[in-house]
Motif scaffolding. Sequence first.
Motif, mmCIF file in Angstrom:
data_model
loop_
_atom_site.group_PDB
_atom_site.id
_atom_site.type_symbol
_atom_site.label_atom_id
_atom_site.label_comp_id
_atom_site.label_asym_id
_atom_site.label_seq_id
_atom_site.Cartn_x
_atom_site.Cartn_y
_atom_site.Cartn_z
ATOM 1 N N ASP A 195 -8.148 31.693 -31.133
ATOM 2 C CA ASP A 195 -8.292 31.958 -29.697
ATOM 3 C C ASP A 195 -8.694 33.405 -29.443
ATOM 4 O O ASP A 195 -9.538 33.688 -28.582
ATOM 5 N N ALA A 196 -8.076 34.339 -30.195
ATOM 6 C CA ALA A 196 -8.386 35.756 -29.999
ATOM 7 C C ALA A 196 -9.827 36.066 -30.391
ATOM 8 O O ALA A 196 -10.526 36.821 -29.697
ATOM 9 N N LEU A 197 -10.292 35.508 -31.493
ATOM 10 C CA LEU A 197 -11.668 35.742 -31.924
ATOM 11 C C LEU A 197 -12.655 35.211 -30.886
ATOM 12 O O LEU A 197 -13.680 35.849 -30.600
ATOM 13 N N GLU A 198 -12.341 34.054 -30.317
ATOM 14 C CA GLU A 198 -13.225 33.478 -29.303
ATOM 15 C C GLU A 198 -13.160 34.277 -27.999
ATOM 16 O O GLU A 198 -14.195 34.543 -27.371
ATOM 17 N N ARG A 199 -11.973 34.667 -27.596
ATOM 18 C CA ARG A 199 -11.807 35.385 -26.327
ATOM 19 C C ARG A 199 -12.563 36.703 -26.329
ATOM 20 O O ARG A 199 -13.126 37.119 -25.314
ATOM 21 N N GLN A 200 -12.591 37.364 -27.479
ATOM 22 C CA GLN A 200 -13.268 38.659 -27.568
ATOM 23 C C GLN A 200 -14.725 38.531 -27.985
ATOM 24 O O GLN A 200 -15.376 39.534 -28.270
ATOM 25 N N ARG A 201 -15.209 37.304 -28.050
ATOM 26 C CA ARG A 201 -16.591 36.998 -28.385
ATOM 27 C C ARG A 201 -16.956 37.430 -29.800
ATOM 28 O O ARG A 201 -18.123 37.692 -30.112
ATOM 29 N N TYR A 202 -15.946 37.495 -30.675
ATOM 30 C CA TYR A 202 -16.234 37.728 -32.091
ATOM 31 C C TYR A 202 -16.818 36.464 -32.712
ATOM 32 O O TYR A 202 -17.564 36.538 -33.687
#
Length: 229
Positions: free
Chosen positions: A133-140
């Motif tokens: 979720d964090a990788l997706e939220r930060q557009r990584y």
Amino acid sequence: MYVEAQPAGDADLASVGALLAEPARTKVLLALSDGRALPASMLAAEAGVTPSTASHHLARLVDGGLISVAARGRHRYYALAGADVAELLEAVARVAPARPVTSLREGTRAHALRYARRCYDHLAGRLGVAVADALERQRYVVTDAAFTVSDLGAARLSDVGIPARAGETARACRDWTEQRSHVAAPLGRALLTSFLEHGWLERDAKTRALHLTSAGESALPAELGVPLP
């Protein structure tokens, strides 16, 4: 000489179902689902059966193509036959009812596995989903049917020692406890390998659970923006 290939019929799901129908065999498979190779004695203890009974079940699983065996000196070590078997176990686990917890020890173990565990070679559980979720939220990563590493993600992950290439795709593995996706494939393996090497996670000595360290409690939010579950 040309030999005409014999036509194949439908997949024989019943043969796989018969292997999974025995609780001792499923316990063996789950014990191996973190990618480790384990001796028969340890698998017998995990399954709660005698060594002779374990040998019978292990032979069935080898013959059925679900596990492999390799000799190391005088001992034989067993492992899942591949990542596709781990995917099979995750898929079955998503639709299987949970076993009742009957002791404090079982409850503690179940909690640890749900929080963070190895899913063959990558991170799963609540923490694994939080990382995705964090990788997706930060557009990584950009998510469609899979996770695709962005230019920003490739640069940031490289900064923290995680090898990743822009445009690289990783399978979205549906987590059986969370019913949401975590990151699998080479990117998932690279993430877990890095977390272990940095000392952010530690392996459990007896189960496939992973334990978040004090270093990880600080670093995962700071370095990758992961809110700890």
